[in-house]
Design a protein around this motif. Sequence first.
Motif, PDB file in Angstrom:
ATOM      1  N   VAL A  20     -43.943  59.292  14.986  1.00 51.36           N
ATOM      2  CA  VAL A  20     -42.759  60.037  15.273  1.00 51.36           C
ATOM      3  C   VAL A  20     -40.999  59.438  14.918  1.00 51.36           C
ATOM      4  O   VAL A  20     -39.882  60.569  13.846  1.00 51.36           O
ATOM      5  N   LEU A  21     -40.578  58.532  16.330  1.00 50.25           N
ATOM      6  CA  LEU A  21     -39.909  57.608  15.392  1.00 50.25           C
ATOM      7  C   LEU A  21     -39.564  57.050  13.397  1.00 50.25           C
ATOM      8  O   LEU A  21     -38.183  57.478  12.984  1.00 50.25           O
ATOM      9  N   VAL A  22     -40.576  56.760  13.473  1.00 58.67           N
ATOM     10  CA  VAL A  22     -40.779  56.566  12.219  1.00 58.67           C
ATOM     11  C   VAL A  22     -40.777  57.410  10.814  1.00 58.67           C
ATOM     12  O   VAL A  22     -39.657  57.221  10.158  1.00 58.67           O
ATOM     13  N   ASN A  23     -41.443  58.688  11.055  1.00 63.47           N
ATOM     14  CA  ASN A  23     -40.903  59.880  10.095  1.00 63.47           C
ATOM     15  C   ASN A  23     -39.741  60.294  10.343  1.00 63.47           C
ATOM     16  O   ASN A  23     -38.870  59.976   8.706  1.00 63.47           O
ATOM     17  N   GLY A  27     -36.083  59.231   6.958  1.00 61.60           N
ATOM     18  CA  GLY A  27     -35.512  60.903   6.334  1.00 61.60           C
ATOM     19  C   GLY A  27     -34.002  60.125   6.259  1.00 61.60           C
ATOM     20  O   GLY A  27     -32.889  60.927   5.735  1.00 61.60           O
ATOM     21  N   PHE A  28     -33.603  59.346   6.336  1.00 63.73           N
ATOM     22  CA  PHE A  28     -31.974  58.082   6.399  1.00 63.73           C
ATOM     23  C   PHE A  28     -32.533  57.024   5.089  1.00 63.73           C
ATOM     24  O   PHE A  28     -33.514  56.359   4.593  1.00 63.73           O
ATOM     25  N   GLU A  29     -31.674  57.350   3.922  1.00 63.37           N
ATOM     26  CA  GLU A  29     -31.204  55.736   2.908  1.00 63.37           C
ATOM     27  C   GLU A  29     -30.793  54.541   3.837  1.00 63.37           C
ATOM     28  O   GLU A  29     -31.017  54.043   3.406  1.00 63.37           O
ATOM     29  N   SER A  30     -29.675  54.623   5.480  1.00 57.99           N
ATOM     30  CA  SER A  30     -29.676  53.171   6.105  1.00 57.99           C
ATOM     31  C   SER A  30     -30.830  52.636   6.475  1.00 57.99           C
ATOM     32  O   SER A  30     -32.117  53.200   6.467  1.00 57.99           O
ATOM     33  N   ASP A  71     -25.238  58.937  11.473  1.00 55.13           N
ATOM     34  CA  ASP A  71     -26.555  60.455  11.145  1.00 55.13           C
ATOM     35  C   ASP A  71     -27.426  59.450  11.634  1.00 55.13           C
ATOM     36  O   ASP A  71     -28.702  60.401  12.228  1.00 55.13           O
ATOM     37  N   ALA A  72     -28.303  58.570  11.377  1.00 54.10           N
ATOM     38  CA  ALA A  72     -29.177  58.307  11.409  1.00 54.10           C
ATOM     39  C   ALA A  72     -29.328  57.459  13.262  1.00 54.10           C
ATOM     40  O   ALA A  72     -30.327  57.915  13.382  1.00 54.10           O
TER      41      ALA A  72
END
Length: 87
Positions: A20-23, A27-30, A71-72
């Motif tokens: 879940v954490l990896v997914n 979703g973030f570019e950072s 946000d990440a």
Amino acid sequence: MERTITITDDTGIHARPATVLVNRAGGFESDINVEYKDKTVNLKSIMGIMSLGIPKDAQIRITAVGSDEEDAIQAIVDVIKNEGLGE
């Protein structure tokens, strides 16, 4: 940017919540990393997270560098809290 979290789940961070954490991190570019016991791995790598063997009561540090780092970090902290992994 960084945040320190204490893992409270009895089984620590195991396969299902790690996925879940990896997914979520994906979703973030950072660049998002997790540090435990002086070892740092990419939070977008399931094998990296599993290699840390994070147990209950562990203090982990989540770091993010990039255009959406705030946000990440918040999203990862939310997942940890919502999954009952830590605080």
